[in-house]
Structures are given as structure tokens and as C-alpha cells.
Design a protein around this motif. Sequence first.
Motif, PDB file in Angstrom:
ATOM      1  N   GLU A 273       0.828  -1.205   0.000  1.00 41.49           N
ATOM      2  CA  GLU A 273       0.000   0.000   0.000  1.00 41.49           C
ATOM      3  C   GLU A 273       0.862   1.255   0.000  1.00 41.49           C
ATOM      4  O   GLU A 273       0.559   2.245  -0.677  1.00 41.49           O
ATOM      5  CB  GLU A 273      -0.921  -0.002   1.226  1.00 41.49           C
TER       6      GLU A 273
ATOM      7  N   TYR B   1       2.549   1.711 -10.450  1.00 40.96           N
ATOM      8  CA  TYR B   1       1.319   2.480 -10.256  1.00 40.96           C
ATOM      9  C   TYR B   1       0.217   1.988 -11.190  1.00 40.96           C
ATOM     10  O   TYR B   1      -0.922   1.779 -10.761  1.00 40.96           O
ATOM     11  CB  TYR B   1       1.582   3.967 -10.501  1.00 40.96           C
TER      12      TYR B   1
ATOM     13  N   VAL C 146      -3.546   0.362  -9.977  1.00 45.44           N
ATOM     14  CA  VAL C 146      -4.846   1.001 -10.219  1.00 45.44           C
ATOM     15  C   VAL C 146      -5.482   0.501 -11.514  1.00 45.44           C
ATOM     16  O   VAL C 146      -6.366   1.149 -12.071  1.00 45.44           O
ATOM     17  CB  VAL C 146      -4.703   2.536 -10.255  1.00 45.44           C
TER      18      VAL C 146
ATOM     19  N   GLU D  76      -9.185   0.505 -11.525  1.00 44.59           N
ATOM     20  CA  GLU D  76      -9.825   1.750 -11.084  1.00 44.59           C
ATOM     21  C   GLU D  76      -9.512   2.847 -12.103  1.00 44.59           C
ATOM     22  O   GLU D  76      -8.616   3.670 -11.886  1.00 44.59           O
ATOM     23  CB  GLU D  76      -9.314   2.163  -9.704  1.00 44.59           C
TER      24      GLU D  76
ATOM     25  N   GLY E 255     -10.919   5.616 -12.988  1.00 40.00           N
ATOM     26  CA  GLY E 255     -11.026   6.995 -12.512  1.00 40.00           C
ATOM     27  C   GLY E 255      -9.815   7.416 -11.709  1.00 40.00           C
ATOM     28  O   GLY E 255      -9.262   8.511 -11.905  1.00 40.00           O
ATOM     29  N   ARG E 256      -9.391   6.543 -10.817  1.00 39.34           N
ATOM     30  CA  ARG E 256      -8.210   6.839 -10.001  1.00 39.34           C
ATOM     31  C   ARG E 256      -6.962   6.893 -10.868  1.00 39.34           C
ATOM     32  O   ARG E 256      -6.073   7.721 -10.639  1.00 39.34           O
ATOM     33  CB  ARG E 256      -8.064   5.768  -8.925  1.00 39.34           C
ATOM     34  N   ARG E 257      -6.903   6.030 -11.868  1.00 39.10           N
ATOM     35  CA  ARG E 257      -5.734   6.015 -12.760  1.00 39.10           C
ATOM     36  C   ARG E 257      -5.646   7.315 -13.544  1.00 39.10           C
ATOM     37  O   ARG E 257      -4.568   7.887 -13.690  1.00 39.10           O
ATOM     38  CB  ARG E 257      -5.840   4.828 -13.712  1.00 39.10           C
TER      39      ARG E 257
ATOM     40  N   PHE F 173      -6.916  10.267 -12.686  1.00 32.71           N
ATOM     41  CA  PHE F 173      -6.550  11.343 -11.751  1.00 32.71           C
ATOM     42  C   PHE F 173      -5.057  11.288 -11.421  1.00 32.71           C
ATOM     43  O   PHE F 173      -4.384  12.323 -11.357  1.00 32.71           O
ATOM     44  CB  PHE F 173      -7.371  11.217 -10.468  1.00 32.71           C
ATOM     45  N   GLY F 174      -4.537  10.067 -11.242  1.00 32.54           N
ATOM     46  CA  GLY F 174      -3.118   9.911 -10.940  1.00 32.54           C
ATOM     47  C   GLY F 174      -2.244  10.423 -12.064  1.00 32.54           C
ATOM     48  O   GLY F 174      -1.208  11.052 -11.819  1.00 32.54           O
TER      49      GLY F 174
END
Length: 290
Positions: free
Chosen positions: A229, A239, A243, A246, A248-250, A252-253
Motif C-alpha cells: 500500500e 502504479y 490502479v 480503477e 477513474g483513479r488512474r 486522476f493519478g
Amino acid sequence: MSDSPLSCDLPETDIEQQLEKRLYRTYGERLASPPARKVKRESDSSEGLDHGVAYVSKRFMDIRTAFMSLRRYIIGFVGVFMILALFVMWVIDQFYEGVFAASAFLFIPLWLSVYLFEIFVPVMLPLRIDRQEGFVYVGHRGTFYRIPWDDLEVTFSYSLQYFGSGVMWERQYYSHLFLRDQYYFCGKTPKRALQRKKISSYFKEDHLYQKWNFIVRYYSDGIDLEDEENLYAVNYDSYNKYVADEPGRRLFGHIIFLIFMPSIIWWKVTPFKFKWPKEVEDIFGKINYY
């Protein structure tokens, strides 16, 4: 500020005095290994150490050495600063004509120089810790060493930093790995029988100890769920894998990467980087992270 020794329960050593040429003037040298032991009463958590780890798996871990934290963020911070500065100059230019053009003439070449530095100055190879076979692989100026874990000679020390005319002294803390010619593995023949390589540098002493304690724990116990984590963003591939489910998270990252940490993407694709020699790749495969 007095020259008191490091506040760790490790023996003092004079190994630095054996160097043919001292590259750093350091104080309070303490021997952390052999055998490798943790600094008592200090954390061994991987929290906040993603800047210091380039790759991690059950078999081995690559540790970033000095200045990689700076190079990881410098393009993003400089870019944000330059955009804000130019915006302010543009606002002022609405009242005083010529301010924006003069500022751009100064700022844009400086901004470009940071990008050129990041593009053309190669990123250094990390320190590779192979917990399966019990060796540490180190590249130093074209020479590659293969050191048994049980023979590691790692020291802690500090140097005094002078800031301004106020005569304020602060310490910068280091850990150094000593390289003996008997552990030469491949590459250029060692020029000296004993050399040392800086493997971490911090202004806070406890950060130095935490990184070392984590290394010792990793070698003994491997990685756990908390480490996964904490270290999912150590490199671009790691990374994306973390993700993958995910989107959406990818997304944003990646926006954060492009604004603040474009280096993490550039290090993946840049041709200007040092690589492990064939002898090391024959053991681990072509795995190069920075």
C-alpha cells in the motif's frame, strides 16, 4: 550546534579514515553493519519511502540513492512556479506594459534549462538488494560490485551545513556503503581498494534510520500488505498495475503525474539512463527502474 555523535545505538568506526581520498568531511560515524542491524527505537515502516524505492518484489528491491527525491519532483514544482509567476506578470502587464515580455525573457530560458537537465542528465542506477541469493549489487562509476549481505559495511554520519550570515549550523545525515575491490563483479576495474557510495541523505536523522530499518526488515521478512500500500507509486509500471481496475483513479493519478511528477513517466521512456550490465541482467532479466 555542537558536534555530538549520532544518537543511535551502534558502534563507532574509523572505516572512513581508510579511504585513499575522502570525498566528504563527515562526523559521528557509526557502523550499521556487519551484521546488519536495526537502529533501536526507530521505525521500520515503509510509509513515506516511495521516493527512496525504485522497484520492489518478493525477490529483490532497488533502492534509490541520493538526490532522486529532488529529481522526481523538480520539473513539476518548477513548472507550477513558472506558470504562476508568468500569470502574475501578465496581470501586472495590463497596467505596466512590457512587464510580461521582460519576465518571459528571463523565466522561460530558466524553465527550459530545468527540462533540458532532466532530459539529458542520465538517472543513476539504484542499489539492488537480492534477498533470495543474499547479495547486494552496486554500480559506482562504471564498476559493479556484488557484496554478500553479511559482509555489508554501511555507516551513518553527518556533515555540518552553513546557512547565511546568521551563523546557523544544521546537520545533513548520510548513510554510506563501503566498496572493497574484493567484491568486484564486472565493468571497469576498481581504481582503489576501498571506496564509498552515498546511499541516502536526509536533513532529519530519524528519516535516515527509518529507511535503513526498512531495508533490514525487507531483507529478513520480505514485503507485507502495508508495504504494498505504501509503495505502489514507486515507479510508473507499479502504479499502473496497482490502479488497473480503477480507471477513474488512474486518470486522476496521471493528471497529478503530468503536473507535479512528470519525471516518473520520463524515467520509463528516456534513452538517457544507465543500465545494469549483461552480467546482472543474466541473473534478474532486463529490469531497469530508477
